[in-house]
Write a protein that holds these residues in place. Structure first.
Motif, PDB file in Angstrom:
ATOM      1  N   ALA A 184       0.362 -17.301  -5.266  1.00 50.12           N
ATOM      2  CA  ALA A 184       0.190 -17.637  -6.678  1.00 50.12           C
ATOM      3  C   ALA A 184      -0.983 -18.579  -6.899  1.00 50.12           C
ATOM      4  CB  ALA A 184       1.478 -18.247  -7.220  1.00 50.12           C
ATOM      5  N   ASP A 185      -1.196 -19.526  -5.980  1.00 46.59           N
ATOM      6  CA  ASP A 185      -2.292 -20.482  -6.127  1.00 46.59           C
ATOM      7  C   ASP A 185      -3.635 -19.788  -6.223  1.00 46.59           C
ATOM      8  OD1 ASP A 185      -0.375 -22.393  -5.938  1.00 46.59           O
ATOM      9  OD2 ASP A 185      -0.921 -23.082  -3.929  1.00 46.59           O
ATOM     10  N   SER A 186      -3.785 -18.706  -5.473  1.00 53.03           N
ATOM     11  CA  SER A 186      -5.058 -17.982  -5.433  1.00 53.03           C
ATOM     12  C   SER A 186      -5.048 -16.743  -6.305  1.00 53.03           C
ATOM     13  CB  SER A 186      -5.384 -17.584  -3.986  1.00 53.03           C
ATOM     14  OG  SER A 186      -5.387 -18.714  -3.143  1.00 53.03           O
ATOM     15  N   ASP A 187      -3.908 -16.467  -6.972  1.00 52.44           N
ATOM     16  CA  ASP A 187      -3.752 -15.304  -7.847  1.00 52.44           C
ATOM     17  C   ASP A 187      -3.976 -14.003  -7.098  1.00 52.44           C
ATOM     18  OD1 ASP A 187      -3.070 -14.056 -10.167  1.00 52.44           O
ATOM     19  OD2 ASP A 187      -5.016 -14.274 -11.138  1.00 52.44           O
ATOM     20  N   ILE A 188      -3.382 -13.907  -5.905  1.00 52.66           N
ATOM     21  CA  ILE A 188      -3.476 -12.700  -5.087  1.00 52.66           C
ATOM     22  C   ILE A 188      -2.067 -12.186  -4.796  1.00 52.66           C
ATOM     23  CG2 ILE A 188      -3.988 -11.839  -2.750  1.00 52.66           C
ATOM     24  CD1 ILE A 188      -6.471 -11.961  -4.358  1.00 52.66           C
ATOM     25  N   ALA A 189      -1.894 -10.871  -4.866  1.00 52.71           N
ATOM     26  CA  ALA A 189      -0.646 -10.223  -4.464  1.00 52.71           C
ATOM     27  C   ALA A 189      -0.993  -9.031  -3.579  1.00 52.71           C
ATOM     28  CB  ALA A 189       0.158  -9.768  -5.679  1.00 52.71           C
ATOM     29  N   LEU A 190      -0.141  -8.791  -2.576  1.00 51.12           N
ATOM     30  CA  LEU A 190      -0.363  -7.695  -1.640  1.00 51.12           C
ATOM     31  C   LEU A 190       0.749  -6.662  -1.818  1.00 51.12           C
ATOM     32  CD1 LEU A 190      -2.097  -6.614   0.711  1.00 51.12           C
ATOM     33  CD2 LEU A 190      -0.576  -7.843   2.279  1.00 51.12           C
ATOM     34  N   LEU A 191       0.352  -5.419  -2.074  1.00 48.17           N
ATOM     35  CA  LEU A 191       1.294  -4.326  -2.301  1.00 48.17           C
ATOM     36  C   LEU A 191       1.174  -3.288  -1.196  1.00 48.17           C
ATOM     37  CD1 LEU A 191       0.516  -3.679  -6.100  1.00 48.17           C
ATOM     38  CD2 LEU A 191       2.087  -5.378  -5.133  1.00 48.17           C
ATOM     39  N   LYS A 192       2.208  -2.425  -1.112  1.00 46.61           N
ATOM     40  CA  LYS A 192       2.174  -1.309  -0.138  1.00 46.61           C
ATOM     41  C   LYS A 192       2.812  -0.091  -0.788  1.00 46.61           C
ATOM     42  CE  LYS A 192       1.809   0.558   4.069  1.00 46.61           C
ATOM     43  NZ  LYS A 192       2.196   1.950   3.698  1.00 46.61           N
ATOM     44  N   ILE A 193       2.123   1.042  -0.708  1.00 43.95           N
ATOM     45  CA  ILE A 193       2.702   2.298  -1.159  1.00 43.95           C
ATOM     46  C   ILE A 193       2.809   3.237   0.035  1.00 43.95           C
ATOM     47  CG2 ILE A 193       1.842   2.082  -3.512  1.00 43.95           C
ATOM     48  CD1 ILE A 193      -0.385   4.074  -2.809  1.00 43.95           C
ATOM     49  N   ASP A 194       3.738   4.177  -0.035  1.00 39.36           N
ATOM     50  CA  ASP A 194       3.985   5.114   1.057  1.00 39.36           C
ATOM     51  C   ASP A 194       3.061   6.315   0.893  1.00 39.36           C
ATOM     52  OD1 ASP A 194       5.007   6.444   3.204  1.00 39.36           O
ATOM     53  OD2 ASP A 194       6.912   7.003   2.252  1.00 39.36           O
ATOM     54  N   ALA A 195       1.865   6.196   1.444  1.00 39.89           N
ATOM     55  CA  ALA A 195       0.874   7.261   1.321  1.00 39.89           C
ATOM     56  C   ALA A 195      -0.035   7.230   2.547  1.00 39.89           C
ATOM     57  CB  ALA A 195       0.059   7.091   0.048  1.00 39.89           C
ATOM     58  N   THR A 196      -0.793   8.303   2.731  1.00 34.88           N
ATOM     59  CA  THR A 196      -1.723   8.390   3.864  1.00 34.88           C
ATOM     60  C   THR A 196      -3.047   8.973   3.403  1.00 34.88           C
ATOM     61  OG1 THR A 196      -0.846  10.575   4.443  1.00 34.88           O
ATOM     62  CG2 THR A 196       0.124   8.672   5.575  1.00 34.88           C
ATOM     63  N   ASP A 197      -4.064   8.791   4.255  1.00 35.99           N
ATOM     64  CA  ASP A 197      -5.401   9.369   4.028  1.00 35.99           C
ATOM     65  C   ASP A 197      -5.986   9.000   2.672  1.00 35.99           C
ATOM     66  OD1 ASP A 197      -5.333  10.642   6.524  1.00 35.99           O
ATOM     67  OD2 ASP A 197      -4.284  12.382   5.675  1.00 35.99           O
ATOM     68  N   LEU A 198      -5.780   7.761   2.269  1.00 35.51           N
ATOM     69  CA  LEU A 198      -6.310   7.298   0.993  1.00 35.51           C
ATOM     70  C   LEU A 198      -7.736   6.794   1.141  1.00 35.51           C
ATOM     71  CD1 LEU A 198      -3.238   5.250  -0.304  1.00 35.51           C
ATOM     72  CD2 LEU A 198      -3.861   7.594  -0.917  1.00 35.51           C
ATOM     73  N   ASP A 199      -8.528   6.946   0.090  1.00 32.10           N
ATOM     74  CA  ASP A 199      -9.826   6.287   0.049  1.00 32.10           C
ATOM     75  C   ASP A 199      -9.586   4.779  -0.048  1.00 32.10           C
ATOM     76  OD1 ASP A 199     -11.329   8.626   0.104  1.00 32.10           O
ATOM     77  OD2 ASP A 199     -11.217   8.872  -2.064  1.00 32.10           O
ATOM     78  N   TYR A 200     -10.401   4.010   0.639  1.00 30.73           N
ATOM     79  CA  TYR A 200     -10.226   2.554   0.612  1.00 30.73           C
ATOM     80  C   TYR A 200     -11.582   1.869   0.693  1.00 30.73           C
ATOM     81  CZ  TYR A 200     -11.054   2.632   5.671  1.00 30.73           C
ATOM     82  OH  TYR A 200     -11.620   2.798   6.918  1.00 30.73           O
ATOM     83  N   LEU A 201     -11.579   0.566   0.397  1.00 33.10           N
ATOM     84  CA  LEU A 201     -12.819  -0.196   0.403  1.00 33.10           C
ATOM     85  C   LEU A 201     -12.835  -1.184   1.558  1.00 33.10           C
ATOM     86  CD1 LEU A 201     -13.516  -1.101  -3.341  1.00 33.10           C
ATOM     87  CD2 LEU A 201     -14.583   0.648  -1.933  1.00 33.10           C
TER      88      LEU A 201
END
Length: 469
Positions: free
Chosen positions: A151-168
């Motif tokens: 919360a201090d840095s305003d960051i949240a980490l999520l996970k979805i059940d998927a594969t072979d996604l484009d990413y950065l």
């Protein structure tokens, strides 16, 4: 005689006419050459145009299409969903049954970090959600798991059940320069990702947050509007250099500049959440303030930029490295320290135990030393909704106390709406506390049915004990 002169004149005139006629009608004309006169502004503009045309043709940094192609499919739409039950009778209300209804509480954007579905977004986008939905750029929708938040840095980490996604891939935000072209990519309307272009306007920008949490943002003039929070700020190579997070506007809409969490800081937070479940903060073990011309004059120092050390924590990495009160930090590694935000921004990307090189001034002489970073120890007393951290000897002396821990911040479930950050806790259940470990030990060994007595000390030296049941 006169007749002879007339004959000669007629002959000369005829010759001239013959030669002129030949020149005009029969001889090929020579190319006309024009004198090149140098007009300064015209010459400069022509040269600039030629240079720009060459630059656009040869240098990909002004071509945003490739960066956009690499980015748009890695940016997602994030929905904050609340669920409620609509009871149709007293029986259903009592047993918690009834129709389940869902409502959209808010929405934003997110960035895919791995092909198997790790996603980073802003904490404020998913705060208070009963369910988090993620929609990809191809309109596929997933229910996301929240792996962790900072919360201090305003960051949240999520996970979805998927594969072979484009990413950065993460880029190096420390290498970002003012004036560099960037793209802000978001998915605010759950249609497809949108792209805006701009430049880096400033680095290490501190927005002066009121919760005593110091931030160091990248500032850009690329348009960012509500719904773009959590989206990507990328360079022209398509590398992630920031997470778009804030705008400063009375209307809530873009007015010329916006802010992003630097990628090096976001990367460190993500790695900590994955490995430890929380964020470990690295510190030098010093306190102090920014330098400016007025403070420099008061301190009789020549430098008007840097971080002035007012105290060094005994036993800290800074103390072991020989830093002293009055030293002025000018560089950490190769990062120039002009102000406190430069220092906190860089240290926020480092881990406790890492070594950094400190270039500093002492008596206007430049020196260098290596410092092993300490960990910023905090502990959350969740029962009453506060977070505490340890005090330095200088701070204890300031409060006139021999022991204690200080309230670092309030938690959402705090027992009071008043911000009591800065109060010192000297005792818990009538036992003195000197460290975070003391607090943990006392609370963990307490009978859950027993009340908790906490003694608070104000900066004015007043002590009060409260009972929490």
């Amino acid at each position: 005689m006169k007749k002879s002169v007339q004959l000669v004149s007629i002959a000369l005139f005829a010759s001239v006419l013959s030669i002129g006629g030949y020149k005009f009608f029969l001889e090929e004309p020579e190319p006309i050459t024009q004198q090149d006169y140098e007009i300064p502004w015209q010459k400069e503009n022509n040269a600039a145009s030629t240079h720009l045309a060459s630059y656009v043709g040869e240098n990909s940094e002004l071509n945003f299409t490739e960066a956009a192609k690499k980015t748009v499919n890695a940016v997602v739409h994030v929905k904050n969903i609340t669920t409620t039950r609509q009871a149709r009778s007293a029986f259903e209300y009592y047993y918690g049954s009834g129709d389940v209804r869902k409502a959209i509480r808010g929405a934003g954007s997110g960035v895919i970090l791995s092909p198997d579905g790790l996603i980073v977004t802003n904490n404020h986008v998913i705060k208070g959600a009963s369910e988090v939905q993620v929609t990809l750029n191809n309109n596929e929708t997933y229910i996301a798991e929240v792996l962790g938040t900072a919360a201090d840095s305003d960051i949240a980490l999520l996970k979805i059940d998927a594969t072979d996604l484009d990413y950065l891939p993460f880029g190096d935000s420390n290498a970002v320069e003012i004036g560099e072209w960037v793209l802000a990519v978001g998915n605010p309307f759950n249609l497809t990702s949108t792209v805006t272009a701009g430049i880096i306007s400033a680095t290490a920008r501190d927005l002066g947050r009121s919760d005593n949490q110091f931030q160091s943002f990248l500032q850009t003039d690329a348009a960012v509007n509500p719904g773009n929070s959590g989206g990507a700020l990328v360079n022209t190579r398509g590398e992630l250099i920031g997470i778009n997070t804030a705008i400063t506007s009375q209307t809530g809409s873009f007015i010329g500049y916006s802010f992003a969490i630097p990628s090096n800081n976001a990367k460190k937070i993500v790695e900590d959440l994955l490995e430890f479940g929380n964020v470990r903060k690295a510190i030098l073990g010093v306190t102090g303030s920014d330098l400016n011309s007025i403070i420099a004059k008061e301190l009789d120092v020549e430098s008007s930029q840097g971080f002035y050390i007012s105290s060094v924590e005994p036993g800290s990495g800074a103390s072991e490295a020989g830093l002293q009160k009055g030293d002025i930090i000018k560089y950490i590694d190769d990062i120039k320290i002009r102000k406190f935000a430069d220092m906190t921004g860089y240290l926020s990307s480092k881990n406790p135990g890492e070594t950094v090189s400190i270039t500093y001034l002492r008596d206007n002489d430049e020196r260098q030393t290596d410092v092993i970073l300490d960990i910023f120890k905090v502990y959350q007393i969740k029962d009453i909704g506060i977070e505490v951290t340890e005090l330095s000897e200088a701070e204890l002396e300031k409060y006139g106390s021999a022991s204690g821990v200080i309230i670092n911040k309030m938690l959402p479930n705090s027992f009071t709406k008043t911000d009591i950050s800065g109060l010192v806790i000297t005792k818990i259940n009538e036992k003195e506390v000197n460290s975070i470990e003391d607090v943990k030990s006392i609370i963990n060994n307490k009978n859950p049915d027993e009340p908790m007595l906490i003694t608070f000390l104000s900066p004015g030296g007043q002590e009060k004990t409260y009972v929490f049941r």
